[in-house]
Every structure is written in C-alpha cells, then in structure tokens.
Design an enzyme around this catalytic site. Sequence first.
Site, PDB file in Angstrom:
ATOM      1  N   CYS A 176       0.803  -1.223   0.000  1.00 51.63           N
ATOM      2  CA  CYS A 176       0.000   0.000   0.000  1.00 51.63           C
ATOM      3  C   CYS A 176       0.838   1.277   0.000  1.00 51.63           C
ATOM      4  O   CYS A 176       0.326   2.349  -0.333  1.00 51.63           O
ATOM      5  CB  CYS A 176      -0.943   0.009   1.201  1.00 51.63           C
ATOM      6  SG  CYS A 176      -2.223  -1.270   1.123  1.00 51.63           S
ATOM      7  N   ALA A 177       2.104   1.195   0.358  1.00 51.67           N
ATOM      8  CA  ALA A 177       2.980   2.369   0.329  1.00 51.67           C
ATOM      9  C   ALA A 177       3.541   2.631  -1.064  1.00 51.67           C
ATOM     10  O   ALA A 177       4.199   3.650  -1.292  1.00 51.67           O
ATOM     11  CB  ALA A 177       4.135   2.198   1.310  1.00 51.67           C
TER      12      ALA A 177
END
Length: 350
Positions: A142-143
């Site tokens: 998700c980063a």
Amino acid sequence: MHHAAALLSLATAIPPHQFHQARVLEAAREVLAPRYPQFDTLASLFANTGIRHRYGVMPMEWYLERRGWPERTKAYLDGAEALFVDVARNALEQADLAASDIDTVVTVSSTGIATPTLEARVAKQMGFRGDISRVPVFGLGCAGGVSGLSIASRLAQARPGSNVLLVTFELCTLAVRHDELTKANIVAISLFGDGAAAAVLRAGDGGATQIEATGEKLWPDTLDVMGWSVDPEGFGVIFQRTIPDFVTEHMGPAVAEILARMELTRSEVDRFVCHPGGSKVISALERALSLDQGTLDHERDVIADYGNMSAPTVLFVLERARRAGLPARSLLTALGPGFTASCVSLRHAA
C-alpha cells in the site's frame, strides 16, 4: 544546482468488471459461510468499510472457484498488461509526449509475479525505445504509490531533462482465497479492489506541481502487521486489524519526524493526501494528524468508489485533489509492509 522533479501528468485506470459491495458479501457468504461458522459475526465488516463498489480484472464468477498459481498468474499478466497500457497512454497524452520520449520507466506492483516484468512485456505495444531504463519495484504494498513517486522523482532529478514514467497497478482481487478461513482473509475480501495509476515526471524546466521532498519511516519488529505469505495456492494476506490503532499511536510522530528532515513543520502543510486503507484507517489518520473529522473527503470518496486498490489508491486521491485545486503545499502519505510510512511533499504554484 538543485532541479526539483515536476509532475507533468497524472492518470488513473480501472478494469472492466464492477462489483457492488452487497453482491461481494453475498458471494463471500455463499462460498465461506458453510465452512466458517464465524463468518456471520464478521459480515458487518462489509458495511463498515464505506465501500459502495469496486473493480476487478476478472468477472465475479471467476472468483467463486478455487484458483492456483497458474490461473492467478495468467489473470495477473493479462489484466496488468491491459491496465498498464491504458493508464500509461493516458498519462503520456496528458503530458503531450510519446512513449518513445520516455527515458526511464518505474513499474510498481506487489500483487503478482512477472519475469520479464510488465514494462518489458508491453514495450513493443507501447513503443518504448530500446535504450529505456527499467526500474521494476516489488513488495511495497500500500505504500507503493507514494514510494514509487519518490523513486521516480529522484531518478528524474538525477538526470534533468529526462522523462520518467511511473506506472503502479495492483490486482488485489486475485489474492481471494477459499481455503483461508481467517479474519484476515474476510477483511481482505471486504476491502480490496483493482486499479492503476501513472504519472510523468521531469526535472530541470519548471512545472506547476513539483516534488519538493521525500521521506520514510521504518518501524522495527513490525513484519507481522501487513504483507504476503506464500504457499502452494497463492499469496495469503497478512493483515492485522490493529492497523487503525497503530496509525493513531504512531503516524503523528512519524509524520512530524519526516517533516523535520524535510525542514518543514506540520503548520506548513496545507493539505494531507493520504492512502485510505479503509474507513477506520481514515478516521485514525484524522486523529493522528490533528485534522477535523471529515477533512479527508477525497480519501473517503475514493474508498467508496473503488475500495482499497493498494499502491495506486493514493494517486486516485491526488487526482481528485488536483481537479479540486491543490494548495501551495500538500503532503502525500501512505503506510505499507515493513511496516513503513512513506511521504512526499508537493509544492504547487497556482
């Protein structure tokens, strides 16, 4: 001389199959409830996500059957290639460039395995030059949207005047598991969708929106917060429901630490643009960043319309913020496996 990388364009794309949240819940109940007595007690997760609908690269019927690595990988390659070409062409058109003008391509994805990697697979179709620099990045989860933008900006800055294409895509739905009778699997089924985003960056000749600074914070001993396990059937989600609590406790100090390294203060940030992991994470971010409840409006809208698409999601939020009009300084933030907070400061001249 310092040449900041400018954001020349930003595009997003989604696959063709739309799934309404109520239908996803119904399908999950059909497949899992007979074997997982706790399912009904967890069914409220689907309503609490704030999601109306999301998108997948395969039709709903595909997900109702058990799948192994070969089928998942074929779906990943076919779906990712189509999304890559769609979103990359859109970003290039916005920047008034051809694929042959791109000097470096950064490809960010963590939801499938491809060797050769995706930018090589679509190189002929796209029209990339033979001397293009390829930078495939796996594992950021998700980063990846924020970290990918950071990587692309530094590559652009290293060679002023060159054109860098960032493409991030995640096909999270392909990790749906029938054999994982766990809370983590139900959370994943209730949250994740597929999508892609692309941006073109160049340093050295100005631009309305510039990448001012980048920074990360890695916490030790947090490998169990988020990630993949790997077994004969496919990826299995590692996903602790304590993430909102982690955000509330740690995100504020982490952002302050990153801003300090950027020689900025919290008061100098006009808008936060956050990866919306889910409705509870959004609320936790507002608390952690001392924002009024409801401030992260684009984040809530993106979750409602697309679900959590992992890496590209924050760039969907940024796209909406750009359309609405960026303030002088925005801070992009995302959390991903590691466990890591990634930040990018954008400076915008109206």
